[in-house]
Design an enzyme around this catalytic site. Structure first.
Site, mmCIF file in Angstrom:
data_model
loop_
_atom_site.group_PDB
_atom_site.id
_atom_site.type_symbol
_atom_site.label_atom_id
_atom_site.label_comp_id
_atom_site.label_asym_id
_atom_site.label_seq_id
_atom_site.Cartn_x
_atom_site.Cartn_y
_atom_site.Cartn_z
ATOM 1 N N GLY A 183 0.825 -1.207 0.000
ATOM 2 C CA GLY A 183 0.000 0.000 0.000
ATOM 3 C C GLY A 183 0.858 1.255 0.000
ATOM 4 N N GLU A 221 10.676 3.049 6.301
ATOM 5 C CA GLU A 221 10.460 1.620 6.549
ATOM 6 C C GLU A 221 11.565 1.135 7.481
ATOM 7 O OE1 GLU A 221 8.155 -0.964 5.480
ATOM 8 O OE2 GLU A 221 9.402 -1.857 7.051
ATOM 9 N N THR A 281 4.864 -6.982 3.967
ATOM 10 C CA THR A 281 4.458 -8.359 4.256
ATOM 11 C C THR A 281 4.319 -9.189 2.990
ATOM 12 O OG1 THR A 281 3.295 -7.651 6.238
ATOM 13 C CG2 THR A 281 2.661 -9.783 5.323
ATOM 14 N N CYS A 282 3.593 -8.681 2.009
ATOM 15 C CA CYS A 282 3.283 -9.486 0.829
ATOM 16 C C CYS A 282 4.540 -9.951 0.111
ATOM 17 C CB CYS A 282 2.396 -8.692 -0.119
ATOM 18 S SG CYS A 282 2.062 -9.574 -1.641
ATOM 19 N N CYS A 316 2.587 -13.201 0.712
ATOM 20 C CA CYS A 316 2.071 -13.782 -0.543
ATOM 21 C C CYS A 316 3.147 -14.363 -1.448
ATOM 22 C CB CYS A 316 1.334 -12.727 -1.359
ATOM 23 S SG CYS A 316 0.462 -11.497 -0.414
ATOM 24 N N LYS A 359 5.375 -17.277 0.121
ATOM 25 C CA LYS A 359 4.422 -18.374 0.361
ATOM 26 C C LYS A 359 4.079 -19.090 -0.941
ATOM 27 C CE LYS A 359 0.505 -17.476 -0.596
ATOM 28 N NZ LYS A 359 -0.481 -16.729 0.137
ATOM 29 N N GLY A 389 9.662 5.295 11.621
ATOM 30 C CA GLY A 389 9.054 6.625 11.671
ATOM 31 C C GLY A 389 7.996 6.714 12.745
ATOM 32 N N TYR A 438 -6.660 -18.489 6.318
ATOM 33 C CA TYR A 438 -5.800 -18.445 5.125
ATOM 34 C C TYR A 438 -4.407 -19.021 5.410
ATOM 35 C CZ TYR A 438 -8.726 -14.948 2.638
ATOM 36 O OH TYR A 438 -9.719 -14.287 1.984
ATOM 37 N N ILE A 439 -3.745 -18.434 6.407
ATOM 38 C CA ILE A 439 -2.327 -18.750 6.595
ATOM 39 C C ILE A 439 -2.155 -20.189 7.062
ATOM 40 C CG2 ILE A 439 -0.256 -18.139 7.933
ATOM 41 C CD1 ILE A 439 -1.180 -15.228 7.827
ATOM 42 N N GLU A 483 -2.678 -22.525 4.061
ATOM 43 C CA GLU A 483 -1.616 -22.447 3.055
ATOM 44 C C GLU A 483 -0.366 -23.171 3.554
ATOM 45 O OE1 GLU A 483 -1.556 -18.236 2.174
ATOM 46 O OE2 GLU A 483 -3.211 -18.465 0.754
ATOM 47 N N GLY A 486 -4.516 -15.229 13.171
ATOM 48 C CA GLY A 486 -4.887 -13.855 12.862
ATOM 49 C C GLY A 486 -3.714 -12.897 12.991
ATOM 50 N N THR A 518 -3.573 -7.721 -0.116
ATOM 51 C CA THR A 518 -2.616 -6.830 -0.791
ATOM 52 C C THR A 518 -3.264 -5.958 -1.869
ATOM 53 O OG1 THR A 518 -0.821 -8.348 -0.354
ATOM 54 C CG2 THR A 518 -0.506 -6.833 -2.193
ATOM 55 N N ALA A 564 -8.492 -15.649 -2.675
ATOM 56 C CA ALA A 564 -8.113 -17.058 -2.837
ATOM 57 C C ALA A 564 -7.298 -17.514 -1.648
ATOM 58 C CB ALA A 564 -7.286 -17.234 -4.112
ATOM 59 N N HIS A 574 -13.455 -26.045 -24.051
ATOM 60 C CA HIS A 574 -13.504 -27.480 -23.783
ATOM 61 C C HIS A 574 -12.199 -28.168 -24.157
ATOM 62 C CE1 HIS A 574 -15.540 -31.219 -22.992
ATOM 63 N NE2 HIS A 574 -15.085 -31.703 -24.126
ATOM 64 N N GLU A 631 -15.110 -24.452 -17.694
ATOM 65 C CA GLU A 631 -16.328 -24.420 -18.508
ATOM 66 C C GLU A 631 -17.557 -24.821 -17.690
ATOM 67 O OE1 GLU A 631 -16.751 -27.378 -21.678
ATOM 68 O OE2 GLU A 631 -15.193 -28.587 -20.726
HETATM 69 P P1 NDP Z 1 -7.612 -15.639 9.560
HETATM 70 O O1 NDP Z 1 -8.445 -14.598 10.192
HETATM 71 O O2 NDP Z 1 -7.836 -15.989 8.142
HETATM 72 O O3 NDP Z 1 -7.755 -16.993 10.397
HETATM 73 C C1 NDP Z 1 -7.462 -17.032 11.761
HETATM 74 C C2 NDP Z 1 -7.773 -18.426 12.262
HETATM 75 O O4 NDP Z 1 -7.271 -18.547 13.572
HETATM 76 C C3 NDP Z 1 -9.252 -18.745 12.304
HETATM 77 O O5 NDP Z 1 -9.442 -20.062 11.909
HETATM 78 C C4 NDP Z 1 -9.591 -18.559 13.779
HETATM 79 O O6 NDP Z 1 -10.608 -19.405 14.238
HETATM 80 C C5 NDP Z 1 -8.316 -18.997 14.430
HETATM 81 N N1 NDP Z 1 -8.097 -18.393 15.749
HETATM 82 C C6 NDP Z 1 -8.145 -17.091 16.085
HETATM 83 N N2 NDP Z 1 -7.834 -16.928 17.382
HETATM 84 C C7 NDP Z 1 -7.589 -18.157 17.871
HETATM 85 C C8 NDP Z 1 -7.234 -18.660 19.147
HETATM 86 N N3 NDP Z 1 -7.055 -17.824 20.176
HETATM 87 N N4 NDP Z 1 -7.058 -19.993 19.293
HETATM 88 C C9 NDP Z 1 -7.244 -20.829 18.260
HETATM 89 N N5 NDP Z 1 -7.594 -20.420 17.021
HETATM 90 C C10 NDP Z 1 -7.762 -19.103 16.841
HETATM 91 O O7 NDP Z 1 -6.120 -15.197 9.868
HETATM 92 P P2 NDP Z 1 -4.733 -15.595 9.226
HETATM 93 O O8 NDP Z 1 -3.752 -15.378 10.310
HETATM 94 O O9 NDP Z 1 -4.810 -16.910 8.550
HETATM 95 O O10 NDP Z 1 -4.533 -14.499 8.098
HETATM 96 C C11 NDP Z 1 -4.693 -13.118 8.404
HETATM 97 C C12 NDP Z 1 -5.264 -12.392 7.232
HETATM 98 O O11 NDP Z 1 -4.259 -12.220 6.255
HETATM 99 C C13 NDP Z 1 -6.386 -13.125 6.508
HETATM 100 O O12 NDP Z 1 -7.638 -12.937 7.096
HETATM 101 C C14 NDP Z 1 -6.316 -12.518 5.156
HETATM 102 O O13 NDP Z 1 -7.052 -11.324 5.162
HETATM 103 C C15 NDP Z 1 -4.845 -12.234 4.972
HETATM 104 N N6 NDP Z 1 -4.195 -13.271 4.147
HETATM 105 C C16 NDP Z 1 -4.562 -13.439 2.846
HETATM 106 C C17 NDP Z 1 -3.984 -14.404 2.060
HETATM 107 C C18 NDP Z 1 -4.423 -14.574 0.647
HETATM 108 O O14 NDP Z 1 -5.010 -13.663 0.097
HETATM 109 N N7 NDP Z 1 -4.179 -15.725 0.033
HETATM 110 C C19 NDP Z 1 -2.953 -15.290 2.576
HETATM 111 C C20 NDP Z 1 -2.653 -15.051 3.957
HETATM 112 C C21 NDP Z 1 -3.252 -14.078 4.694
HETATM 113 P P3 NDP Z 1 -12.163 -19.058 14.085
HETATM 114 O O15 NDP Z 1 -12.453 -19.261 12.648
HETATM 115 O O16 NDP Z 1 -12.804 -20.037 14.975
HETATM 116 O O17 NDP Z 1 -12.316 -17.641 14.517
#
Ligand code: NDP
Length: 469
Positions: free
Chosen positions: A16, A35, A42-43, A48, A51, A115, A177-178, A181, A261, A321, A351, A446, A451
């Protein structure tokens, strides 16, 4: 008019910050950016891009196995983690150089230092103060983990990308997501992976058919899922870690990765896993954050202080991103090109690069039933042609959510090979308000999996009508 050292000063040179700064400079603004980590954010540096390189690396095991059905005899294969990580790091180094060059070529002055905001028109960078007409906060986010005993023995996605060796056994906490992946990466490369999730299925905010299909697929890919489970304590054990859980026997692993998260980079680190770091001076200007540390902004990305703006993950809107880039460029258009532009957060495709991958755009079925009411659902599940010969038990799932009243396609969801590549194109159709009839009028290519999205004709039975029978 007051004279400032800069027209715009940006905190954070990630996706960004860099794109917004460059766009502003292209319109003639005098721009500075700082920075304190590695330029690229991060990305590019720890998200991204690295990864996805590891995802590519993890795919080869399946490709070697699938080749047999096509008549190939693949000799002995061996995987070397150190080679993959070194090559990945070389590419990230190259991208870091490109990002720096992009900044200097566009006339943006880069300060590779931390900063801090001093007042609405002053920033301090590595002890030096600059005045600026406007400030853009683009400091991103960082991994966050629950503060349980022993959490310091865990790793986050940052460390997972640079481990000295491939863990034999790894537990991954989270079902987002993370987590998914990295589960695919480590399982593909040969680690024994246990996914620890507190719910019943992965990917809570996704369509239920996506969640179910992917949860089944993960198990088929050899990933053990410990659901309804939380870790209460991590103990160092002989040759590894013991994870004491709320459900079932303790898990013995070599590494535990928390993917639970991320929190905005606005305040000092609370996590015991990281060194404490100063905040970015929000208290000096009275910008409040929510309980997650996110900066509140309006639809123009403006904070409560008129000269200060924030974009990307630090605002905890849509943490992707391309969204951060779009928000930052919209801001530069508004401020420096006399072209008021708001980022439109609707129908953003996304995705998960799990194995198999997931991609989606628009509303889930559950969301559409609440927001729109009557919807028609089209769903297809099939074995991809490739696997008729490979013999692999793999299923692709595709789904369309259609507004019954207007025939508009509200959501497209897919689990299966190339899902992100396929959904990217469909996202244009959804953004343009395409109807199911227009999908039907589109000629398929096809033979492809894609499709199927233009050939689904049979609606699923309506659950409301069925219940009334
Ligand atoms: P997410 O919000 O996607 O997932 C967090 C997961 O952790 C959820 O399953 C959640 O469970 C669980 N969780 C949260 N707190 C706890 C806890 N205290 N104990 C156990 N489980 C817990 O976060 P990520 O860290 O995977 O990724 C962060 C963000 O980064 C994503 O939301 C996305 O926006 C971005 N990202 C995008 C990618 C892409 O575009 N391909 C790749 C990687 C990251 P519950 O579901 O039960 O709440």
């Amino acid at each position: 008019m007051a004279s400032y050292d800069f027209d715009l000063f940006t905190l954070g040179a990630g996706s960004g910050g860099v794109s917004g700064s460059r766009r502003a400079a292209a319109y003639g603004a005098r721009v500075g950016i700082c920075e304190d980590s590695i330029v690229g954010g991060t990305c590019v540096i720890r998200g991204c891009v690295p990864k996805k390189l590891l995802v590519y690396g993890a795919h080869f095991a399946e490709e070697f196995a699938d080749a047999a059905g096509y008549g190939w005899t693949v000799g002995e294969t061996r995987f070397d983690w150190a080679t993959l990580i070194a090559n990945k790091n070389r590419e990230i180094g190259r991208l870091n150089g490109i990002y720096k060059k992009l900044l200097s070529d566009s006339g943006v002055k880069l300060y590779e230092k931390r900063g801090k905001i001093i007042d609405p028109h002053t920033v301090e960078v590595g002890g030096e103060r600059f005045t600026t007409r406007r400030i853009m906060i683009a400091t991103g986010a960082r991994p966050v983990a629950p503060q349980i005993p022993g959490i310091e023995h865990s790793i986050s996605s940052n460390e997972a990308l640079d481990l000295a060796e491939l863990p034999k056994r790894i537990a991954i906490v989270g079902g987002g997501y993370i987590a998914l992946e990295f589960a695919g990466i480590f399982a593909g490369l040969g680690s024994e992976v246990t996914l620890v999730i507190r719910g019943n299925q992965v990917l809570k905010s996704f369509d239920d058919d996506v969640r179910e299909t992917l949860t089944e697929a993960l198990v088929r890919h050899g990933i053990a899922i410990r659901n309804h489970t939380e870790i209460v304590r991590i103990d160092k054990a002989l040759g590894g870690l013991t994870l004491v859980t709320t459900n079932g026997a303790p898990l013995l692993v070599d590494q535990v990765l928390y993917a639970t998260g991320r929190e905005p980079n606005t305040h000092a680190y609370a996590s015991t896993r990281h060194a404490n770091t100063e905040g970015i001076g929000l208290e000096n200007v009275g910008i409040a954050t929510d309980r997650y540390g996110a900066i509140a902004v309006d639809e123009w990305s403006q904070t409560s202080v008129p000269s200060i703006y924030a974009v990307g993950d630090v605002t905890n809107r849509l943490n992707l991103t391309p969204v951060a880039i779009a928000e930052a460029r919209a801001l530069a258009e508004t401020l420096f090109n006399d072209n008021p532009t708001k980022f439109d957060p609707t129908d953003v495709p996304t995705a998960v690069f799990s194995q198999p991958p997931v991609a989606t755009v628009g509303m889930t079925e559950a969301e559409a039933r609440v927001k729109v009411g009557a919807v028609d659902i089209y769903r297809s599940r099939f074995r991809p042609l490739k696997h008729t010969l490979s013999g692999r038990e793999e299923r692709t799932m595709m789904k369309l959510v259609v507004d019954r009243a207007t025939d508009r396609v509200l959501g497209c969801h897919m689990v299966g090979a190339d899902a992100p590549e396929i959904i990217q194109g469909l996202a244009i159709a959804v953004k343009c308000g395409a109807t199911k009839k227009q999908f039907d009028q589109t000629v398929g290519i096809h033979p492809t999996a894609a499709e199927e999205f233009v050939t689904m004709r049979d609606k699923l039975p309506d659950p409301v009508a069925k219940a009334a029978e």
